[in-house]
Design a protein around this motif. Sequence first.
Motif, PDB file in Angstrom:
ATOM      1  N   LEU A 614       0.815  -1.218   0.000  1.00  0.00           N
ATOM      2  CA  LEU A 614       0.000   0.000   0.000  1.00  0.00           C
ATOM      3  C   LEU A 614       0.842   1.258   0.000  1.00  0.00           C
ATOM      4  CD1 LEU A 614      -2.815   1.340   0.300  1.00  0.00           C
ATOM      5  CD2 LEU A 614      -2.508   1.153   2.764  1.00  0.00           C
ATOM      6  N   TRP A 615       1.814   1.323   0.897  1.00  0.00           N
ATOM      7  CA  TRP A 615       2.536   2.581   1.065  1.00  0.00           C
ATOM      8  C   TRP A 615       3.548   2.821  -0.037  1.00  0.00           C
ATOM      9  CZ3 TRP A 615       0.055   5.757   3.776  1.00  0.00           C
ATOM     10  CH2 TRP A 615      -0.822   5.261   4.750  1.00  0.00           C
ATOM     11  N   ILE A 616       4.181   1.769  -0.567  1.00  0.00           N
ATOM     12  CA  ILE A 616       5.091   1.961  -1.700  1.00  0.00           C
ATOM     13  C   ILE A 616       4.317   2.480  -2.903  1.00  0.00           C
ATOM     14  CG2 ILE A 616       6.580   0.762  -3.355  1.00  0.00           C
ATOM     15  CD1 ILE A 616       7.434  -1.097  -1.126  1.00  0.00           C
ATOM     16  N   SER A 632      -9.411   7.084  -0.535  1.00  0.00           N
ATOM     17  CA  SER A 632     -10.553   6.481   0.138  1.00  0.00           C
ATOM     18  C   SER A 632     -10.098   5.494   1.211  1.00  0.00           C
ATOM     19  CB  SER A 632     -11.445   5.776  -0.894  1.00  0.00           C
ATOM     20  OG  SER A 632     -12.474   5.059  -0.263  1.00  0.00           O
ATOM     21  N   ILE A 633      -9.118   4.651   0.878  1.00  0.00           N
ATOM     22  CA  ILE A 633      -8.631   3.640   1.826  1.00  0.00           C
ATOM     23  C   ILE A 633      -7.978   4.293   3.040  1.00  0.00           C
ATOM     24  CG2 ILE A 633      -6.981   1.754   2.133  1.00  0.00           C
ATOM     25  CD1 ILE A 633      -7.321   1.147  -0.863  1.00  0.00           C
ATOM     26  N   ILE A 634      -7.156   5.306   2.797  1.00  0.00           N
ATOM     27  CA  ILE A 634      -6.324   5.861   3.865  1.00  0.00           C
ATOM     28  C   ILE A 634      -7.058   6.927   4.677  1.00  0.00           C
ATOM     29  CG2 ILE A 634      -4.185   7.131   4.343  1.00  0.00           C
ATOM     30  CD1 ILE A 634      -3.040   5.865   1.757  1.00  0.00           C
ATOM     31  N   PHE A 635      -7.823   7.779   4.014  1.00  0.00           N
ATOM     32  CA  PHE A 635      -8.401   8.924   4.716  1.00  0.00           C
ATOM     33  C   PHE A 635      -9.939   8.935   4.758  1.00  0.00           C
ATOM     34  CE2 PHE A 635      -4.304  10.778   3.147  1.00  0.00           C
ATOM     35  CZ  PHE A 635      -3.693  10.883   4.384  1.00  0.00           C
ATOM     36  N   PHE A 714      -3.796  -0.946  12.388  1.00  0.00           N
ATOM     37  CA  PHE A 714      -2.926   0.012  11.689  1.00  0.00           C
ATOM     38  C   PHE A 714      -2.590  -0.417  10.264  1.00  0.00           C
ATOM     39  CE2 PHE A 714      -2.151   0.870  16.201  1.00  0.00           C
ATOM     40  CZ  PHE A 714      -2.375   2.241  16.216  1.00  0.00           C
ATOM     41  N   ARG A 715      -2.964  -1.643   9.899  1.00  0.00           N
ATOM     42  CA  ARG A 715      -2.743  -2.087   8.524  1.00  0.00           C
ATOM     43  C   ARG A 715      -3.973  -1.859   7.656  1.00  0.00           C
ATOM     44  NH1 ARG A 715      -3.771  -7.100   6.500  1.00  0.00           N
ATOM     45  NH2 ARG A 715      -3.925  -7.941   8.617  1.00  0.00           N
ATOM     46  N   LEU A 716      -5.181  -2.090   8.226  1.00  0.00           N
ATOM     47  CA  LEU A 716      -6.401  -2.016   7.431  1.00  0.00           C
ATOM     48  C   LEU A 716      -7.372  -0.933   7.893  1.00  0.00           C
ATOM     49  CD1 LEU A 716      -7.206  -5.816   6.923  1.00  0.00           C
ATOM     50  CD2 LEU A 716      -6.523  -4.190   5.162  1.00  0.00           C
ATOM     51  N   THR A 717      -7.626  -0.854   9.208  1.00  0.00           N
ATOM     52  CA  THR A 717      -8.655   0.066   9.688  1.00  0.00           C
ATOM     53  C   THR A 717      -8.214   1.510   9.549  1.00  0.00           C
ATOM     54  OG1 THR A 717      -9.049  -1.644  11.363  1.00  0.00           O
ATOM     55  CG2 THR A 717     -10.327   0.383  11.538  1.00  0.00           C
ATOM     56  N   PHE A 718      -7.067   1.845  10.135  1.00  0.00           N
ATOM     57  CA  PHE A 718      -6.466   3.177  10.006  1.00  0.00           C
ATOM     58  C   PHE A 718      -5.072   2.992   9.416  1.00  0.00           C
ATOM     59  CE2 PHE A 718      -9.805   3.949  13.031  1.00  0.00           C
ATOM     60  CZ  PHE A 718     -10.215   5.251  12.764  1.00  0.00           C
ATOM     61  N   PRO A 719      -4.992   2.815   8.090  1.00  0.00           N
ATOM     62  CA  PRO A 719      -3.698   2.514   7.470  1.00  0.00           C
ATOM     63  C   PRO A 719      -2.628   3.516   7.881  1.00  0.00           C
ATOM     64  CG  PRO A 719      -5.463   2.274   5.872  1.00  0.00           C
ATOM     65  CD  PRO A 719      -6.080   2.885   7.092  1.00  0.00           C
ATOM     66  N   THR A 720      -1.497   2.982   8.352  1.00  0.00           N
ATOM     67  CA  THR A 720      -0.425   3.804   8.915  1.00  0.00           C
ATOM     68  C   THR A 720       0.893   3.426   8.253  1.00  0.00           C
ATOM     69  OG1 THR A 720      -1.589   3.883  11.028  1.00  0.00           O
ATOM     70  CG2 THR A 720       0.761   4.452  11.054  1.00  0.00           C
ATOM     71  N   PRO A 721       1.643   4.417   7.756  1.00  0.00           N
ATOM     72  CA  PRO A 721       2.904   4.095   7.071  1.00  0.00           C
ATOM     73  C   PRO A 721       3.933   3.526   8.050  1.00  0.00           C
ATOM     74  CG  PRO A 721       2.671   6.459   7.357  1.00  0.00           C
ATOM     75  CD  PRO A 721       1.371   5.861   7.774  1.00  0.00           C
ATOM     76  N   PRO A 722       4.884   2.730   7.533  1.00  0.00           N
ATOM     77  CA  PRO A 722       5.921   2.165   8.413  1.00  0.00           C
ATOM     78  C   PRO A 722       6.808   3.262   8.985  1.00  0.00           C
ATOM     79  CG  PRO A 722       6.444   1.780   6.096  1.00  0.00           C
ATOM     80  CD  PRO A 722       5.061   2.333   6.128  1.00  0.00           C
ATOM     81  N   LEU A 723       7.419   2.969  10.126  1.00  0.00           N
ATOM     82  CA  LEU A 723       8.244   3.968  10.799  1.00  0.00           C
ATOM     83  C   LEU A 723       9.439   4.399   9.959  1.00  0.00           C
ATOM     84  CD1 LEU A 723       8.196   2.513  14.422  1.00  0.00           C
ATOM     85  CD2 LEU A 723       7.005   4.525  13.593  1.00  0.00           C
ATOM     86  N   ASP A 724       9.908   3.505   9.080  1.00  0.00           N
ATOM     87  CA  ASP A 724      11.066   3.875   8.259  1.00  0.00           C
ATOM     88  C   ASP A 724      10.653   4.489   6.937  1.00  0.00           C
ATOM     89  OD1 ASP A 724       9.923   1.649   7.210  1.00  0.00           O
ATOM     90  OD2 ASP A 724      11.746   0.448   7.052  1.00  0.00           O
TER      91      ASP A 724
END
Length: 724
Positions: A614-616, A632-635, A714-724
């Motif tokens: 998702l994030w890439i 739509s997915i993220i926000f 944090f992967r599906l409900t509130f998608p969150t980018p990795p710390l790196d």
Amino acid sequence: MSFTNTEYQHFIPQFILKNYSYPFQCPKAEHKGRKKCKCKHEKDKFPGDLVVNCVDLTPPRFRLETYPRKRIFGAPNMYNDPAKTVSHEQRRIETMFGKMESQASTIFRRIVKNHEAGDAAVTLTRIERDLLRKFLFLLKYRGSGFHQRFYHDKPEDYCSNDRELLLEYMKEHHFSTPRDVWYHNLETIMNLEMDPERKWMRELPRKMFFDDAYWFIMHCEMYYMAICTPSEVTDEFILTDNCYNVFEGPSTFIRDATGKMIAGYHAGYHEFAPISPRLIIVLRNLALPNPEEDYDWEISRARNDALWSSFQRVYGEDTKSMLEDLPIKKCRNNYSEIINGEAHPVAGYDGKFRPTDKFHFTYHPIKNGHVNTINNIFLDNACGISTIAYRNKENIKHILESYVSGPCDSHKIVGGDNPDSRYSFMRGLETLAKHLGSQKPLVWRTMKMVPTISTRLPTDKQLEFRRVMQSENGRSPVAIFLTLYMKLGGKALFDRDVPQAGKMVHFQSVIESLSVGCSEMIQLRNKLIISTMFMASYCSRYWLYLKLLRKEQFGYCDATQDEVDLLVIEEVREGPEDIFAQTSQLYTENALNNLMRITVLNDIVTRKYMIETLWIESFSTKYTVSHALFYSIIFARPGKIRDCGIPDVELLAKREEEGLRTEGIRGGLFHLPFGSEEEHLELMVRVHVRSNFQVAMGGKAEDGLLRELEDVFFRLTFPTPPLD
């Protein structure tokens, strides 16, 4: 308990009956007034009193009578509460009806007077329209059929096909009798504030018996309202005891636990509300053809494919509407306009509904054939009732003759558990028509009513449910599934909840298909209505619905199957929504369904479009799907994490957001090709919340469950980018 006073209470309001009435004249003293007439008369039938022409359907023979307006379409103490000892408390439902009828009568009078004045349309505000829609439902829900359904002193006397659900509801909400539930539902609907933002659709199912609340929502939102009038001056609409409960469309039959054949599922294409001999309100299902939406051949084909393929699967290949070609349209309003036959928002419209919005309802003239069809539908459902009202004595022979001698493709079918009663009813109408001068014979046919849905006895289902729960000490996959179902509030009604959840999936797919080609405003409205309605479901049923929705989206099999078997679990067993079921104690009231919804829809979308990274992909300028989909997915779907519905997470998110606003965003902004600075801030808040999630939630659930919740959240409900 007996009532101290007997009061005749109407289930069809007198202001409607007044439109069918006329002043009584004594046949022996036609030109004398009330005071001069010396004849003996029954109560409320003196010269000058309002009377109504009626067909009396009580044995031994059908006959024409003239009855006082005040003494028909009602029953003594129909809404009086025997559990109350004080008179005004006994009459509280009748008193509430009186107040609401006073408000509604002004709208009905304006509809009738404008038509009599020759106006082409009548204009109502949104508040007036919503009051009218509410009142039309109450005309149905307060009627004699529902009095028979609910008016019982003992729970065990309730015998409708939702018996198990109602008894469970009574137990959970401490109702003593089915009658108490009915009164509570009536009061809840009458007190309902139908706000333009439609928040009421989410609140209503939590305030009354859910299935009936859902029915009210469908009645108001899934039908559009039109006003019809006969184009020929000699035609009129009749009035029957149950005409407000009658629908046009196919139906199925089931056998209940006693072996009796009862009504099962039905597709209400049209519903009806006669308000005068010359006016009728028709509610038309949104799935049926609409010229302003079917202007495009592709849209029309999509509507037909979605409607008929879905209904044919349930009701057979021959299913169709007898009134499909009824010449009616949706009302016009002040915030849209017709351009080249298509509805578009007016320039500058902001998409918000307001109490002051105006709706212009045309009086649609309909020909004799359509008038006869509607009256025939009423007559075909009149078996077992007592009264038919009409206005002109010259018309009743033709009305009866049209039914008796007309086609029997969808009418006059003899079958079921009591065919003799129905046959006698039709012969009685034939005899009366011949007495009035008709020479046409009865046309009818027989048909074996085969139940399309086989059901096992409730006790068998409950035993099977218990057996599965006890297998392997509850460690089998099916037992684990049912444990989660019960943890969400599900009872031993799994065999009822699965078909209901399947119908929700089926209904959603039909509405989405019908929205293809419509304006974006209409599509968003339809999605809002469906989402709001369904999210008001019990958590256990909504959880099943989400599982069946995912199953249907990926084409595993038909999610709307009617014959329920516990083996269905094997196909829908596992999903990311299960972690929310396992940790249901963590969420605020009303938050659980929303969290499961966000998670499942994001899961469906990412799997459907094979978005594995998702994030890439979303950070890249080279993307395989649209930025709008990522947005739509993220926000758009989840919103802000500070409003997620988990108190500890909300508190943490608000604290982190305040810190980031004060100190600045540490580590800089994410470089998304879309999203505002505020939305980039939201992503940083999620990153900080995730890094502190385990500490904030420590001790609220088992460590393993919290780790699993963190992954899904944090992967599906509130998608969150990795710390790196």
